[in-house]
Structures are given as structure tokens and as C-alpha cells.
Design a protein around this motif. Structure first.
Motif, short mmCIF file in Angstrom:
data_model
loop_
_atom_site.label_atom_id
_atom_site.label_comp_id
_atom_site.label_asym_id
_atom_site.label_seq_id
_atom_site.Cartn_x
_atom_site.Cartn_y
_atom_site.Cartn_z
N GLY A 76 -6.61 28.13 -0.23
CA GLY A 76 -7.61 27.81 0.77
C GLY A 76 -8.13 29.09 1.39
O GLY A 76 -8.37 30.07 0.71
N GLU A 77 -8.27 29.06 2.70
CA GLU A 77 -8.77 30.24 3.41
C GLU A 77 -7.68 31.26 3.72
O GLU A 77 -7.97 32.35 4.19
N GLN A 78 -6.43 30.91 3.49
CA GLN A 78 -5.33 31.82 3.79
C GLN A 78 -5.16 32.84 2.66
O GLN A 78 -5.17 32.48 1.49
N THR A 79 -4.98 34.10 3.04
CA THR A 79 -4.79 35.18 2.09
C THR A 79 -3.50 35.92 2.43
O THR A 79 -3.30 36.29 3.59
N ILE A 80 -2.66 36.12 1.45
CA ILE A 80 -1.44 36.92 1.63
C ILE A 80 -1.51 38.05 0.61
O ILE A 80 -1.64 37.82 -0.59
N LEU A 81 -1.45 39.28 1.12
CA LEU A 81 -1.56 40.46 0.28
C LEU A 81 -0.31 41.32 0.41
O LEU A 81 0.33 41.33 1.46
N VAL A 82 0.02 42.03 -0.65
CA VAL A 82 1.07 43.04 -0.60
C VAL A 82 0.47 44.39 -0.95
O VAL A 82 -0.48 44.48 -1.73
N ALA A 83 1.04 45.41 -0.34
CA ALA A 83 0.67 46.79 -0.65
C ALA A 83 1.85 47.43 -1.36
O ALA A 83 3.00 47.29 -0.91
N GLU A 84 1.55 48.10 -2.46
CA GLU A 84 2.59 48.81 -3.20
C GLU A 84 2.21 50.28 -3.30
O GLU A 84 1.03 50.61 -3.45
N VAL A 85 3.20 51.11 -3.19
CA VAL A 85 3.03 52.54 -3.39
C VAL A 85 3.90 52.92 -4.57
O VAL A 85 5.12 52.76 -4.52
#
Length: 182
Positions: A58-67
């Protein structure tokens, strides 16, 4: 150092929960009551992230950042959970691990979340930052957020006092991401 941002997957739940647990404890030491530290265990975080990742969409976004392939941070944005946000989207989580702070991870996560909310049709975005969380306040001020009010988070364990930061012009905020891409 290469920072990559991607959508979180259900398989990320354990790593996100662990980072959330440790970063939350570091961030809110001296701000949150002991009852919150006692109640919010790594297992509680894992259960919550497993549930959120299982129903994302839906409108929910979950992001991860990786280095360089290692989880450095995560963020979540979607429809607002409190009336103070009015018609803006809400950035509900934005956490960066201690080893990755001041390296552009938080900035990149914030800009990607803003882009996703712009694509979902929002014109503005806001977030709550706990009063006394000076590093976060400095970061949001540096990202040109505008502090427009205060509210009490009705959280189930800790009713924290929060400052509301907003970005009314999502296209301008997202343009910061594009400026850095060149």
C-alpha cells in the motif's frame, strides 16, 4: 564506502530488529523511562518487524540502507498515525547504526523515503523527534526540516514529548537526492 538503499524484505526482520533494539537503547538512554527499556526487548522488536514486513504494501514503505553489504540503517514511512501531521505522510522510523552515523546514511534514507511518499501522492512529509534527542534535532535542522509544533506520542509504554518536523515541499526535498547523484 557505498551506500545502497532497497526495499526491506521479510528476511531482513532479524537484522532490522537487532539494529532497532540497540540503536533505540543508545538513543533514548536518559530520555525514556526504565519501564520502556524493560518492556522493549529484542524479541519484542523482532515480533513487531516480522508482522510489519509480512503486511507491507500500500502506501507504507520500509527501506533498508546497506554499506558495503552490511545493514547500516532503516526507515519506514506511510500514512500519518497522529492528527498533528494533517495531510502529510509520516516518517515513522529512521534509524542509523552507531558505526554508520555521520556518513550520509540517514540523509540518503530520508531522501528515499521522501521520494516514495511523493510517488504515493503526498505533497509534504513530517516526523516526530523526541524532545531531548539533540543529535536527531541537529540532523533534521540540517536537512532543512521546519519545526512546526509539539505533540505527545500515545505509545503503549512511553508517552514521549515530541517535536514535529515537516518538509512541505516534497519535490524540493527529493531534488536534494538528485543533486547528490551527479
Amino acid at each position: 564506502m557505498t551506500i545502497s538503499i532497497r526495499s526491506a524484505q521479510e528476511a531482513d526482520a532479524m537484522l532490522i530488529a537487532r539494529l532497532h533494539f540497540h540503536t533505540w537503547r543508545e538513543t533514548y538512554r536518559g530520555l525514556a523511562p526504565q519501564a520502556a527499556f524493560t518492556a522493549v526487548t529484542e524479541e519484542v522488536r523482532l515480533d513487531r518487524w516480522q508482522r510489519m514486513l509480512a503486511r507491507k504494501g500500500g502506501e507504507q514503505t520500509i527501506l533498508v540502507a546497506e554499506v558495503d553489504g552490511q545493514l547500516a540503517g532503516f526507515g519506514m514511512a506511510g500514512p500519518a498515525s497522529h492528527e498533528i501531521f494533517q495531510s502529510r505522510a509520516e516518517i515513522k522510523f529512521l534509524y542509523v547504526g552507531a558505526a554508520f552515523k555521520r556518513r550520509g546514511v540517514g540523509r540518503k534514507l530520508l531522501l528515499h523515503l521522501a521520494r516514495h511518499m511523493k510517488e504515493a501522492g503526498y505533497s509534504g512529509v513530517g516526523l516526530g523527534v523526541v524532545a531531548g534527542n539533540s543529535p536527531a534535532i541537529t540532523f533534521y535542522d540540517g536537512m532543512r526540516g521546519t519545526r512546526v509544533g509539539n505533540y505527545t506520542d500515545p505509545g503503549p509504554i512511553w508517552r514521549s514529548d515530541n517535536h514535529l518536523y515537516v518538509w512541505e515541499d516534497l519535490p524540493a526535498l527529493v531534488a536534494q537526492e538528485e543533486e547528490r547523484s551527479f
